[in-house]
Motif scaffolding. Structure first.
Motif, mmCIF file in Angstrom:
data_model
loop_
_atom_site.group_PDB
_atom_site.id
_atom_site.type_symbol
_atom_site.label_atom_id
_atom_site.label_comp_id
_atom_site.label_asym_id
_atom_site.label_seq_id
_atom_site.Cartn_x
_atom_site.Cartn_y
_atom_site.Cartn_z
ATOM 1 N N CYS B 45 0.673 -1.230 -0.095
ATOM 2 C CA CYS B 45 0.000 -0.098 -0.289
ATOM 3 C C CYS B 45 0.956 1.029 0.038
ATOM 4 O O CYS B 45 0.460 2.264 -0.702
ATOM 5 C CB CYS B 45 -0.919 -0.229 1.336
ATOM 6 S SG CYS B 45 -2.213 -1.178 0.974
ATOM 7 N N THR B 46 1.895 1.242 0.777
ATOM 8 C CA THR B 46 3.043 2.389 0.831
ATOM 9 C C THR B 46 3.255 2.883 -0.676
ATOM 10 O O THR B 46 3.532 1.780 -1.374
ATOM 11 C CB THR B 46 4.255 2.343 1.598
ATOM 12 O OG1 THR B 46 3.748 1.132 2.560
ATOM 13 C CG2 THR B 46 4.496 3.593 2.082
ATOM 14 N N ASP B 47 3.102 3.803 -0.968
ATOM 15 C CA ASP B 47 3.537 4.134 -2.441
ATOM 16 C C ASP B 47 2.601 3.479 -3.677
ATOM 17 O O ASP B 47 3.152 3.623 -4.991
ATOM 18 C CB ASP B 47 4.954 4.053 -2.676
ATOM 19 C CG ASP B 47 5.764 4.973 -1.625
ATOM 20 O OD1 ASP B 47 5.173 6.031 -1.385
ATOM 21 O OD2 ASP B 47 6.914 4.679 -1.564
ATOM 22 N N SER B 48 1.662 2.939 -3.409
ATOM 23 C CA SER B 48 0.906 2.407 -4.418
ATOM 24 C C SER B 48 0.028 3.200 -5.162
ATOM 25 O O SER B 48 -0.097 4.366 -4.722
ATOM 26 C CB SER B 48 -0.104 1.234 -3.653
ATOM 27 O OG SER B 48 -0.987 2.075 -3.247
ATOM 28 N N ALA B 49 -0.110 2.867 -6.512
ATOM 29 C CA ALA B 49 -0.889 3.704 -7.491
ATOM 30 C C ALA B 49 -2.267 4.182 -6.890
ATOM 31 O O ALA B 49 -2.722 5.080 -6.898
ATOM 32 C CB ALA B 49 -0.931 3.154 -8.821
ATOM 33 N N ASP B 145 -8.234 -7.395 4.842
ATOM 34 C CA ASP B 145 -7.626 -6.278 5.494
ATOM 35 C C ASP B 145 -6.453 -6.254 6.285
ATOM 36 O O ASP B 145 -5.367 -5.840 6.483
ATOM 37 C CB ASP B 145 -8.741 -5.445 5.899
ATOM 38 C CG ASP B 145 -8.663 -4.199 6.529
ATOM 39 O OD1 ASP B 145 -7.568 -3.424 6.025
ATOM 40 O OD2 ASP B 145 -9.167 -3.656 7.344
ATOM 41 N N GLN B 146 -6.556 -7.442 7.107
ATOM 42 C CA GLN B 146 -5.503 -8.029 8.017
ATOM 43 C C GLN B 146 -4.071 -8.253 7.341
ATOM 44 O O GLN B 146 -3.198 -8.020 7.981
ATOM 45 C CB GLN B 146 -5.942 -9.105 8.965
ATOM 46 C CG GLN B 146 -6.916 -8.942 9.886
ATOM 47 C CD GLN B 146 -7.705 -10.265 10.216
ATOM 48 O OE1 GLN B 146 -7.275 -11.262 10.448
ATOM 49 N NE2 GLN B 146 -8.807 -10.238 10.686
ATOM 50 N N ASN B 147 -4.301 -8.707 6.258
ATOM 51 C CA ASN B 147 -3.021 -8.914 5.229
ATOM 52 C C ASN B 147 -2.574 -7.479 4.718
ATOM 53 O O ASN B 147 -1.625 -7.468 3.869
ATOM 54 C CB ASN B 147 -3.136 -9.703 4.297
ATOM 55 C CG ASN B 147 -3.338 -11.285 4.953
ATOM 56 O OD1 ASN B 147 -2.306 -12.031 5.013
ATOM 57 N ND2 ASN B 147 -4.505 -11.802 5.201
ATOM 58 N N LYS B 148 -3.175 -6.343 5.112
ATOM 59 C CA LYS B 148 -2.737 -4.955 4.612
ATOM 60 C C LYS B 148 -2.997 -4.990 3.203
ATOM 61 O O LYS B 148 -1.739 -4.484 2.518
ATOM 62 C CB LYS B 148 -1.467 -4.838 5.182
ATOM 63 C CG LYS B 148 -1.566 -4.760 6.646
ATOM 64 C CD LYS B 148 -0.319 -4.003 7.062
ATOM 65 C CE LYS B 148 -0.477 -3.561 8.721
ATOM 66 N NZ LYS B 148 -0.346 -5.030 9.535
ATOM 67 N N LEU B 149 -3.970 -5.592 2.519
ATOM 68 C CA LEU B 149 -3.897 -5.459 0.932
ATOM 69 C C LEU B 149 -4.804 -4.486 0.489
ATOM 70 O O LEU B 149 -4.866 -4.142 -0.613
ATOM 71 C CB LEU B 149 -4.400 -6.735 0.070
ATOM 72 C CG LEU B 149 -3.675 -7.994 0.937
ATOM 73 C CD1 LEU B 149 -4.208 -9.146 0.188
ATOM 74 C CD2 LEU B 149 -2.111 -7.757 0.188
ATOM 75 N N LEU B 150 -5.671 -3.614 1.510
ATOM 76 C CA LEU B 150 -6.644 -2.686 0.990
ATOM 77 C C LEU B 150 -6.303 -1.233 1.099
ATOM 78 O O LEU B 150 -5.750 -0.916 1.979
ATOM 79 C CB LEU B 150 -8.130 -3.239 1.701
ATOM 80 C CG LEU B 150 -8.398 -4.936 1.619
ATOM 81 C CD1 LEU B 150 -9.601 -4.862 2.338
ATOM 82 C CD2 LEU B 150 -8.707 -5.250 0.204
#
Lengths: 580, 382
Positions: B45-49, B145-150
């Motif tokens: 997520c950091t710096d993602s488009a 969400d727990q896997n920090k993908l969203l």
């Protein structure tokens, strides 16, 4: 030694020029062929297998047997094991007996109504597993079954097993799988020389005596192979245990695997351990069958001598046998199809009677063809079925020849390898393939290719049974004669071996086409946006509760596939595979 | 000589194939038995488009936002948006969307929620950008969400969403209410279950069906019963007693269908939208009056940080959460998450679901699931 490979007996060659070529080319040719087959087969089979072993034996602390212990410490495991074997054994018994009897009377007897027999034997194969199971719920389900109720009205309800019980599950699964045995045994009976039976009968043996002492022993390799496949298939079967077993608390291997894969975090370790257990059981069974069939030349009856399978005169047994099969036809084919037709014409299910007739409608059929994606999924399925069936049968014909007729070292390994996928539940194969191809540089994930790989891998063992059992009965003399006359290996294979294996190959091809169209457990994991297949569409209709539309699709599938089978059957007759 | 030619290379060949397969199967280690791989998620997520795009849109008026999104969406991947959804008939959303935004195309992967969750996790572990936007059960969404993908929830239409359907990184777009149903030909409305406890009454023995995959329903009700003064053990025992009375079935729609057919007289957990659909066709079903606490399953929508067409995904999300998408759900017999619009969806019948803490349940999903398995394995045994 009838199996001596041509290349090792150069002194038998009649023409010196051809001989020189044979000596230099054949070992290399054979080796190249064998190597190619091993690489392909090894890749297809071992890559998911390695993944399974890895997953099964890796715990947080590295490799170990911790997962095995954990998987078998789940409460109710002993009961689950007992259920699994009871179910697999029972359904194998039902399917082997019905399938073998149908094939025998279809090929070898002069029983009337043979086309009916052929239809009776094929149709259950065409109906998707989920649909066949559901239709039986409405036939013999405890509170709703039509047949159950009809018998109950005469106080005979106890005669009919409840669909949601072990006997019901065995009956339904057995009937559904009997076409597989039928096709296997059909090929075997076709390639057995009837003169042996004729001699027996001329010497005064009765029909049952002849069947028991001549016919069955002759087809023993095919029969044992069929029993093995059926038992393993029963262990691996998913639809019946899921729909009928889980409601009644009857857990088996596959429902446990399903359970392990439907939780979070997913218990891949547990699913792998159960799959590996199935694999070990299969390998044990396979070695046993190999041992029992160790002297395969004893079963070779297609020799250089001309022969033509002729029907056996059943005499007084002619009509009782036919009546028996009409009853079977009514039970296994007509009643489930009628229920499906009934379901397809109603807005929601109602017990057959006068009142629901007012609600009859063709809406389900309109909805079926209006639903988007149905046509595409049919196209994808047809393409995959035709390509994978052709690939499987060609590939296994070569493997079988290497295993049975060559002296290629490692042929046992080939047979074992080709049989492994039999025990790999489709769900688990799907998981493995996703893992592998998501990381592969080749663009396979999300395309039809991944489904093709899955189908070819899954159906190799079945192809092996078909080509193996038909080849086992072809003696080596024919190939030897071809070789003596100067034919190359390729010519011999193409002009002698393949045509002789014809009935088996066609039967196998039909079988793989049909099961590929039905294949669900791998497809459900492997399809993507543009590669939805028909079985997934069926599953979705089922999940969405569109049972009426689903039944309409089932009815349409039976009609279309029956037409296809009829065409294949006729084609088979034309190229001389089928005796007319 | 022949044996030499065949022997040695064969061994080498086998070794070669085995190692090839090893490489194929394991070029990236499976990593133990679980797939909760949250450590690697942070980077997605950091710096993602997606996040950058969201930042650039902050403070923009809805019309400007729509314009920017439309332009960028059409430019990415030929205007294709990959939607992973569990909705039965995705065309109720995709058709009006494609009609409204000419030149955009929604490519749909439809599957069950668990399957979508697993697919997204697998694809993300292999760094494969599959889904541009996902719509699935909130319990499964919470795992993603727990896997920090969203990416953070972000839409001009968030204000209208009912509070229980709002989450940090995803948003409920529709609700599914779970209630008992009975076959009116088999039992009178007065003989229907009068409470949860009533379902363990011997009169339902062999006549009751219990859908066996409903962990969320079970967890919500056990938590609710605890709030009502029961201990957890007592609440679980209640479900075990109900299960002992029941046949365990697989799939909500199947369960309701078997009640229509008469195989079972009552089923404990069914979706109201399915019941209403069957009632509409004349099926002898009833779920009113509702005497049992009602669980509302929230289906959520979210844009993964790794989305390859984030603009298209955000545009589709706005459409679904906006009035057109929410109305499309109502037309499909569903209950939308928009608070005002939801009130009209049951034809005037007011149903107040119990409060459920989705995130708390999802964090203990594994425990709840194991507990539920002990209940389910009790099925049909009473």
């Amino acid at each position: 030694m009838t199996q001596v490979l041509a290349s090792e007996t150069p002194e038998t060659g009649a023409r010196p020029v051809a001989q020189a070529r044979v000596v230099t080319r054949r070992p290399v040719g054979l080796w190249t062929l064998g190597a190619l087959v091993i690489v392909l087969l090894g890749y297809l089979v071992l890559s998911p297998l390695v993944y399974l072993v890895w997953r099964g034996l890796t715990t947080g602390d590295g490799f170990g047997l911790g997962n095995v212990v954990a998987a078998y410490e789940v409460p109710g495991t002993s009961e689950m094991l007992l259920n699994s074997f009871l179910f697999a054994g029972g359904s194998a018994l039902v399917s082997t007996i019905t399938g073998t009897a149908l094939a025998f009377f279809c090929v070898r007897s002069n029983a009337p109504l043979k086309p009916l027999l052929y239809a009776a034997s094929i149709v259950p194969l065409i109906v998707p597993g989920i649909l066949y199971t559901i239709s039986w719920v409405y036939l013999i389900g405890g509170n709703v079954g039509v047949i159950k109720k009809a018998f109950g009205a005469f106080g005979l309800g106890f005669v009919v097993p409840d669909a949601f019980s072990m006997p019901g599950m065995i009956l339904i699964d057995g009937l559904h799988l009997s076409p597989l045995v039928f096709l296997l045994m059909f090929a075997a009976f076709k390639s057995t020389d009837p003169s042996l039976e004729e001699s027996a009968m001329m010497s005064g043996a009765s029909v049952p005596q002849t069947v028991r002492r001549v016919t069955l022993p002759l087809v023993r390799p095919a029969l044992l192979g069929a029993v093995l496949i059926m038992v393993v298939r029963g262990l691996e079967s998913f639809e019946t245990p899921a729909v009928l077993g889980m409601p009644s608390g009857t857990w088996v291997f596959t429902s446990r695997i399903y359970d392990a894969l439907h939780t979070y975090p997913i218990k891949y370790d547990q699913a792998s351990i159960y799959s590996l257990s199935l694999l070990l059981i299969t390998v044990a069974g396979l070695l046993l069958v190999q041992y029992l069939n160790r002297r395969s030349e004893r079963f070779q009856t297609v020799t250089g001598k001309g022969f033509r399978p002729r029907p056996m005169d059943l005499g007084a047994w002619r009509w009782p046998v036919s009546v028996g099969f009409v009853v079977y036809f009514l039970i296994a084919v007509v009643s489930p199809l009628l229920i499906l037709l009934w379901m397809s014409l109603l807005p929601f299910y109602q017990t057959p009677g006068i009142a629901p007739l007012k609600t009859l409608t063709l809406n389900n059929y309109t909805e079926l063809f209006q639903t988007r994606g149905v046509v595409e999924s049919i196209k994808n399925s047809a393409f995959l079925a035709l390509t994978s069936a052709t690939a499987v049968m060609l590939f296994t014909a070569v493997i079988s020849w290497l295993v049975l007729k060559s002296r290629f070292r490692g042929r046992r390994l080939l047979e074992l390898l080709a049989s492994f996928p039999l025990a790999m539940p489709g769900l688990v194969l799907g998981v493995a393939l996703i893992f592998i191809y998501l990381r592969s540089p080749l663009p396979i994930y999300g395309t039809l290719a991944i489904l093709f790989i899955a189908y070819v891998t899954r159906y190799l063992p079945y192809g092996m049974r078909y080509s193996g059992s038909s080849l086992a009965q072809v003696g080596a003399e024919l190939e030897e004669s071809a070789h003596m006359s100067g034919a190359t290996w390729r010519d011999t294979f193409r002009r002698i071996v393949l045509p002789l294996m014809g009935p088996g190959l066609v039967a196998g091809w039909i079988y793989v086409v049909v099961v590929s169209i039905r294949e669900l457990s791998s497809s459900i994991l492997l399809y993507s946006q543009n590669t939805r297949v028909m079985s997934v569409t069926i599953w979705e209709f089922w999940q969405n509760g569109q049972t009426g539309v689903l039944a309409a699709l089932g009815v349409s599938m039976v009609v279309v596939l029956m037409a296809l089978v009829a065409v294949a059957y006729k084609l088979g007759a034309k190229i001389g595979v089928r005796e007319t | 000589m022949i044996s030499l030619v065949q022997y040695t290379p064969l061994r080498g060949l086998i070794a070669c194939v085995v190692s090839l397969s090893l490489v194929a199967a394991a070029c990236s280690a499976p990593g133990g038995d679980s797939d909760s791989n949250s450590a690697q998620g942070a980077d997605k997520c950091t710096d993602s488009a997606t996040v950058k795009l969201q930042d650039s849109l902050k403070g923009k008026a809805p019309q400007d936002r729509e314009k920017v999104l439309l332009e960028q969406a059409a430019a990415a991947h030929g205007g294709t948006i990959n939607l992973y959804t569990e909705v039965n008939d995705p065309t109720v959303i995709t058709d009006p969307f494609e009609k409204k935004y000419d030149g955009l195309h929604v490519s749909v992967y439809r599957a069950g929620s668990e399957q979508i969750r697993e697919r997204v996790l697998q694809e993300s572990q292999a760094n494969f950008a599959g889904a541009d936007i996902v719509e699935l059960d909130s319990l499964e969404m919470a795992i993603l969400d727990q896997n920090k993908l969203l990416a953070p929830a972000d839409s001009p239409f968030l204000d209208g969403v009912t509070p229980s359907a709002k989450f940090a990184n995803f948003t409920g777009d529709r609700l599914s209410y779970i209630v008992p149903v009975w076959n009116t030909n088999a039992i009178a409305d007065t003989a229907a279950p009068q409470s949860l406890q009533d379902m363990k009454d011997p009169r339902f023995k062999g006549k009751l069906a219990l859908e066996g995959s409903d962990v969320f329903w079970f967890a919500s009700l056990v938590s609710y019963l605890q709030g009502q003064g029961m201990t957890k053990d007592e609440a679980v025992q209640l479900f075990k007693d109900i299960a002992a009375n029941s046949a365990i079935t697989d799939g909500h729609t199947t369960t309701t269908d078997l009640v229509v057919a008469g195989q079972y007289e009552v089923a404990a957990n069914n979706f109201i939208h399915r019941i209403r659909e069957l009632q509409g066709k004349g099926a002898p079903l009833q779920f009113l009056p509702v005497k049992v606490p009602v669980v509302a399953e929230v289906t959520g929508i979210s844009v993964p940080c790794a989305s390859a067409n984030p603009a298209g995904a955000l545009l589709l999300q706005d459409f679904i959460l906006g009035p057109e998408g929410q109305q499309a759900f109502i037309d499909d017999d569903r209950t939308p998450s928009n608070e005002k619009m939801a009130a009209t969806s049951f034809g005037g019948v007011e149903i107040e679901p119990i409060k459920t803490d989705v995130e708390a349940i999802s964090k203990q999903y594994s425990d709840w699931n194991e507990l539920w398995q002990t209940v389910v394995h009790n099925g049909g045994k009473g």
